[in-house]
Write a protein that holds these residues in place. Structure first.
Motif, PDB file in Angstrom:
ATOM      1  N   VAL A   1      -0.251  12.507  -0.651  1.00  0.00           N
ATOM      2  CA  VAL A   1      -0.246  11.080  -0.810  1.00  0.00           C
ATOM      3  C   VAL A   1       1.006  10.582  -0.992  1.00  0.00           C
ATOM      4  CG1 VAL A   1      -0.945   9.245  -2.142  1.00  0.00           C
ATOM      5  CG2 VAL A   1      -2.578  10.947  -1.689  1.00  0.00           C
TER       6      VAL A   1
ATOM      7  N   TYR B   1       0.716   4.170  -2.800  1.00  0.00           N
ATOM      8  CA  TYR B   1       0.403   5.554  -2.576  1.00  0.00           C
ATOM      9  C   TYR B   1       1.642   6.332  -3.243  1.00  0.00           C
ATOM     10  CZ  TYR B   1      -3.105   5.765   1.048  1.00  0.00           C
ATOM     11  OH  TYR B   1      -4.289   5.846   1.767  1.00  0.00           O
TER      12      TYR B   1
ATOM     13  N   GLY C   1       3.327   7.813   1.303  1.00  0.00           N
ATOM     14  CA  GLY C   1       3.858   6.446   0.923  1.00  0.00           C
ATOM     15  C   GLY C   1       5.588   6.547   1.249  1.00  0.00           C
TER      16      GLY C   1
ATOM     17  N   TYR D   1       0.961  -1.351   0.060  1.00  0.00           N
ATOM     18  CA  TYR D   1      -0.041  -0.015  -0.081  1.00  0.00           C
ATOM     19  C   TYR D   1       1.017   1.198   0.048  1.00  0.00           C
ATOM     20  CZ  TYR D   1      -4.167  -3.012   0.813  1.00  0.00           C
ATOM     21  OH  TYR D   1      -5.089  -3.763   0.942  1.00  0.00           O
ATOM     22  N   SER D   2       1.993   1.217   0.804  1.00  0.00           N
ATOM     23  CA  SER D   2       2.840   2.399   0.742  1.00  0.00           C
ATOM     24  C   SER D   2       3.502   2.557  -0.647  1.00  0.00           C
ATOM     25  CB  SER D   2       4.120   2.123   1.763  1.00  0.00           C
ATOM     26  OG  SER D   2       3.616   1.861   2.999  1.00  0.00           O
TER      27      SER D   2
ATOM     28  N   GLY E   1       0.718   8.887  -6.008  1.00  0.00           N
ATOM     29  CA  GLY E   1       1.130  10.308  -5.797  1.00  0.00           C
ATOM     30  C   GLY E   1       2.102  10.826  -6.894  1.00  0.00           C
TER      31      GLY E   1
END
Length: 321
Positions: free
Chosen positions: A190, A8, A194, A4-5, A12
């Motif tokens: 975002v 992100y 991340g 998920y990081s 972004g």
């Protein structure tokens, strides 16, 4: 979760590139509709616009207390702009500098780089430092604008008029500008989330992430603009994009970070990272002066050297950790 990081960070970055492009186009067209000269559009909108991602990312990082990302983003972006962005452009096509504006910006960039170094020698970025840098940004912009208007059009403004679509309607210009203003902070927020999560997971400092991953991401608009300019044989615009962005990064990005939240940093940052940026800036300055005086093209060999310097710096950042 780590996946998920990364999502992100990637999301972004993609939104940041799109937002920066729309912001610059919208701002340039809006300024022309309001009667601003092409010269000022080039100096202010293009210079400020290409540094908008760095400004917003560093501002958000400062608000969150991520000083490493805030400061590393500015210096890392300058390293990326010179070594990677200009390096790629020169490898593609040898370039020449004809514009009086760009020739004038080269020594200004060197002076600004030394000024920021002087302010940071106490290993602290204070609010007073930030105010000084932001004041310097307005002074430099005003001086360049005044001299540019006094001397009239040159190669830089001719290339700018060929590059931007100034014929779009005022409504569309405002729509693009509004989208950029809204999307830039969202994308930056975002991306910072991340990047910081990835840094924590791998045990890498926020400063290293700011100097490398975040700096590369915020410099992608400059890379895209430079490649597009080179393909259209717009050499002054390609080089001016890098030099102008670096001036705004040092004065505007670091200045905003300092005004929002002062912070201390490791002496190693000045000793290694800032020194490397200074080395690249000095190299670019003297190489440009030599080739301008000799009326020669900046060669592909210079581009290869710059790319090798970028790769060396990136490898060193992660090897030392």
């Amino acid at each position: 979760m780590l996946i998920y990081s990364f999502l992100y960070l990637i999301a972004g970055l993609i939104l940041l590139i799109i937002a920066a492009d729309r912001f610059v186009l919208g701002a340039a067209a809006t300024a022309k509709h309001l009667g601003v000269s092409t010269m000022l559009v080039g100096l202010i909108v293009v210079g400020f616009g290409t540094s908008a991602p760095e400004m917003v990312v560093s501002a958000i990082a400062s608000f969150k207390g991520d000083s490493g990302i805030a400061l590393g983003n500015a210096v890392g972006s300058n390293i990326t702009n010179i070594a990677l962005v200009l390096g790629v452009g020169l490898v593609m096509v040898p370039m020449s500098i004809h514009s009086r504006i760009i020739k004038r910006e080269m020594p200004i960039l060197l002076v600004v780089t030394l000024l920021v170094l002087f302010l940071l020698l106490d290993f602290e970025l204070t609010r007073l430092d930030g105010i000084v840098l932001l004041t310097g940004m307005f002074v430099v912009t005003g001086l360049l604008g005044f001299l540019g208007l006094k001397e009239g059009k040159d190669e830089f403004t001719d290339e700018l008029e060929a590059e931007f679509d100034f014929t779009i309607s005022m409504n569309k210009s405002l729509l693009l500008l509004g989208f950029g203003i809204i999307a830039l902070p969202v994308a930056s927020h975002v991306m910072v989330i991340g990047a910081t999560d990835i840094a924590r997971y791998f045990g890498v400092s926020n400063l290293v992430i700011g100097l490398t991953v975040v700096a590369l991401g915020t410099s992608l608009p400059e890379l895209a603009a430079t490649i597009a300019s080179v393909m259209k044989n717009e050499h002054d615009l390609a080089i001016g994009n890098v030099v102008g962005s670096n001036i705004f990064n040092l004065l505007g990005v670091i200045g905003i970070s300092g005004v929002i939240r002062g912070f201390e940093f490791s002496p190693d940052f000045i000793k290694y990272d800032y020194f490397y940026m200074l080395l690249l800036t000095v190299f670019l300055f003297f190489v440009s002066v030599y080739f301008v005086l000799k009326d020669k093209l900046l060669s592909r060999i210079i581009g290869v050297v710059l790319l090798l310097m970028y790769i060396t710096y990136m490898v060193w950042q992660y090897v030392k950790t």
